[in-house]
Enzyme design. Sequence first.
Site, PDB file in Angstrom:
ATOM      1  N   ASP A  66      21.776 -23.152  59.645  1.00 15.22           N
ATOM      2  CA  ASP A  66      21.475 -24.503  60.127  1.00 15.22           C
ATOM      3  C   ASP A  66      20.862 -24.457  61.529  1.00 15.22           C
ATOM      4  OD1 ASP A  66      23.530 -24.437  58.154  1.00 15.22           O
ATOM      5  OD2 ASP A  66      24.177 -26.450  58.677  1.00 15.22           O
ATOM      6  N   HIS A  90      19.468 -27.794  62.658  1.00 17.62           N
ATOM      7  CA  HIS A  90      19.857 -29.180  62.972  1.00 17.62           C
ATOM      8  C   HIS A  90      19.150 -29.800  64.178  1.00 17.62           C
ATOM      9  CE1 HIS A  90      22.737 -30.521  60.071  1.00 17.62           C
ATOM     10  NE2 HIS A  90      23.482 -29.439  60.185  1.00 17.62           N
ATOM     11  N   ASP A 140      19.402 -27.454  56.233  1.00 17.40           N
ATOM     12  CA  ASP A 140      19.831 -28.252  57.384  1.00 17.40           C
ATOM     13  C   ASP A 140      18.933 -28.010  58.599  1.00 17.40           C
ATOM     14  OD1 ASP A 140      21.761 -29.264  55.732  1.00 17.40           O
ATOM     15  OD2 ASP A 140      23.437 -28.870  57.063  1.00 17.40           O
ATOM     16  N   ASP A 171      18.451 -33.677  61.285  1.00 13.62           N
ATOM     17  CA  ASP A 171      19.649 -34.490  61.556  1.00 13.62           C
ATOM     18  C   ASP A 171      20.446 -33.916  62.723  1.00 13.62           C
ATOM     19  OD1 ASP A 171      19.314 -36.563  59.747  1.00 13.62           O
ATOM     20  OD2 ASP A 171      20.450 -35.576  58.152  1.00 13.62           O
ATOM     21  N   ARG A 172      21.212 -34.826  63.341  1.00 16.05           N
ATOM     22  CA  ARG A 172      22.096 -34.536  64.478  1.00 16.05           C
ATOM     23  C   ARG A 172      21.305 -34.222  65.749  1.00 16.05           C
ATOM     24  NH1 ARG A 172      27.325 -34.778  63.373  1.00 16.05           N
ATOM     25  NH2 ARG A 172      28.080 -34.444  61.261  1.00 16.05           N
ATOM     26  N   ASN A 199      22.079 -29.741  52.513  1.00 18.12           N
ATOM     27  CA  ASN A 199      22.622 -31.068  52.198  1.00 18.12           C
ATOM     28  C   ASN A 199      22.097 -32.150  53.144  1.00 18.12           C
ATOM     29  OD1 ASN A 199      24.443 -29.799  54.236  1.00 18.12           O
ATOM     30  ND2 ASN A 199      25.537 -31.734  54.081  1.00 18.12           N
ATOM     31  N   HIS A 200      21.512 -31.744  54.276  1.00 18.17           N
ATOM     32  CA  HIS A 200      20.915 -32.732  55.182  1.00 18.17           C
ATOM     33  C   HIS A 200      19.433 -32.969  54.895  1.00 18.17           C
ATOM     34  CE1 HIS A 200      23.928 -34.072  58.162  1.00 18.17           C
ATOM     35  NE2 HIS A 200      24.556 -32.987  57.745  1.00 18.17           N
ATOM     36  N   HIS A 249      22.411 -22.818  50.552  1.00 18.70           N
ATOM     37  CA  HIS A 249      22.962 -23.506  51.713  1.00 18.70           C
ATOM     38  C   HIS A 249      24.480 -23.634  51.660  1.00 18.70           C
ATOM     39  CE1 HIS A 249      23.139 -26.028  55.206  1.00 18.70           C
ATOM     40  NE2 HIS A 249      23.859 -26.907  54.536  1.00 18.70           N
ATOM     41  N   ARG A 300      35.611 -31.474  53.149  1.00 18.43           N
ATOM     42  CA  ARG A 300      34.620 -32.450  53.583  1.00 18.43           C
ATOM     43  C   ARG A 300      34.784 -33.798  52.899  1.00 18.43           C
ATOM     44  NH1 ARG A 300      30.137 -29.713  55.870  1.00 18.43           N
ATOM     45  NH2 ARG A 300      30.290 -27.465  55.618  1.00 18.43           N
ATOM     46  N   HIS A 326      25.837 -23.952  56.326  1.00 24.98           N
ATOM     47  CA  HIS A 326      26.586 -25.188  56.044  1.00 24.98           C
ATOM     48  C   HIS A 326      27.785 -25.433  56.940  1.00 24.98           C
ATOM     49  CE1 HIS A 326      27.504 -28.604  53.578  1.00 24.98           C
ATOM     50  NE2 HIS A 326      28.464 -28.065  52.863  1.00 24.98           N
TER      51      HIS A 326
END
Length: 479
Positions: free
Chosen positions: A222, A224, A251, A254-255, A283-284, A332, A382, A409
């Site tokens: 990730d 991100h 990923d 995002d964030r 997943n993002h 991922h 999660r 992840h």
Amino acid sequence: MTTDAARTEAIALKDKGNKAFKDHDWPSAVDFYSQAIDKYDADPAFYSNRAQANIKLEAYGYAIADASKALELDPNNVKAYWRRAIANTAILDSRAALRDFKYVCKKEPNNKDAKLKLAECEKMVKRIAFLKAIEVGDPPSAFVDLDIDSIQVPDDYDGAKLGDKMTQEFINDMIERFKNGKQLHKKYVYQIIKSVKDIVYDEPTMVEMEVAPKTQLTVCGDVHGQYFDLLEIFRLNGYPSDDHAYLFNGDFVDRGSWSTEIILLLYAFKWLRPKYFFLNRGNHETDDMNRVYGFEGECKAKYNEKVFKLFSESFSALPLATLVGKKYLTLHGGLFSDDKTSLDDIRKLNRHQQRQPGQAGLMMEMLWTDPQTAPGRGPSKRGVGLQFGPDVTKKFCDNNGLEAVIRSHEVRMEGYEVEHNGKCITVFSAPKYCDTTENKGAYINIGPELKLDFHKFDAVPHPDIKPMAYAQNSLMSMM
């Protein structure tokens, strides 16, 4: 040991947990709170504090369970209601979050922050309902009415020009442009997304690649939206080339608040060297997550809504896994709910029939699952997907002739972790994640001999723009 003595020891452990939390060492905080609970399990504060640490670790399912346990012990625990609401917001269960925010506002009617969060949660519930109401089974392609050739780049545009092919010169200019806070012209953004979408759409769901003699592959986890940390990887490890391939394991966005910069740069490398640069979906790279965690808002702020729709469609075209040298399955999330699932099942999966992963099925599991230390399978920490133990990993590797599974992840404090007797490897490449977690980043170099060479690195300074700057509401800032 008397109850009083056990409680005294437990409080001391809780205090250590609080210290670890203050130091942004979330795993140690969870461990100390768990030890406190083992000593004395009747104090709601232990569970409520652990819920907050689990939120920081994105273990939202665990956080919901901890907050609920705290409320069993103390039905008036406002902090526990608040933390359960935040965790439910994170897993996109806005209706459950709404109930808890209402309770907080009822108990603390003068709490302005709680009123704001309640109002924002109500908006989210309405927006989700609206999107569901207008949802169509097979939406038209966002590329259909896109006439890139008709878009003119003004003469005073101060960046490099892009023709029909990506060039290293354009990428070099792009890197500097993004470092200086500038954007690409929208024509070039459209060109990049369209070209890469066409490339990855034609790739198999599981890309199979070999590491040729005198070359190496770098696997990154990730990133991100942490653009300046991505550049640090390239500074330390070298830029992509024909003898240095890269695989980014989901990923990308995002964030972090440079998600458009990251995904455009990765896409540019993919367009330039499609056979030496690989991208797995995370997943993002999904609509639901992008709407909540900032990428949609960033696309609209820096470009326009069209750009987000184009990216969304390109994300749904990305491969879900890469098989490296027939030895390492890289994906991922992780492994599956059924021991019979094989590499052939991944090969046969038609990812183009289902743009979003949903709540069940092979695609969801590939993007969302996590390893656990206990044997067998367990519910997801999660609140989405599941967890798989070392026996599950061993059986999958043995059945499919693999040496190990490489996945991402999850934050790892050292940037990576080798688990399940060496069969499950997690790599995470966003150091000092979200500017709050004191973790290192890592990447893995793999040469022709297919040996794994782990490298750790630290975060680098970046302009003063906070994570989640483009999220559509301030609910997410509490995580």
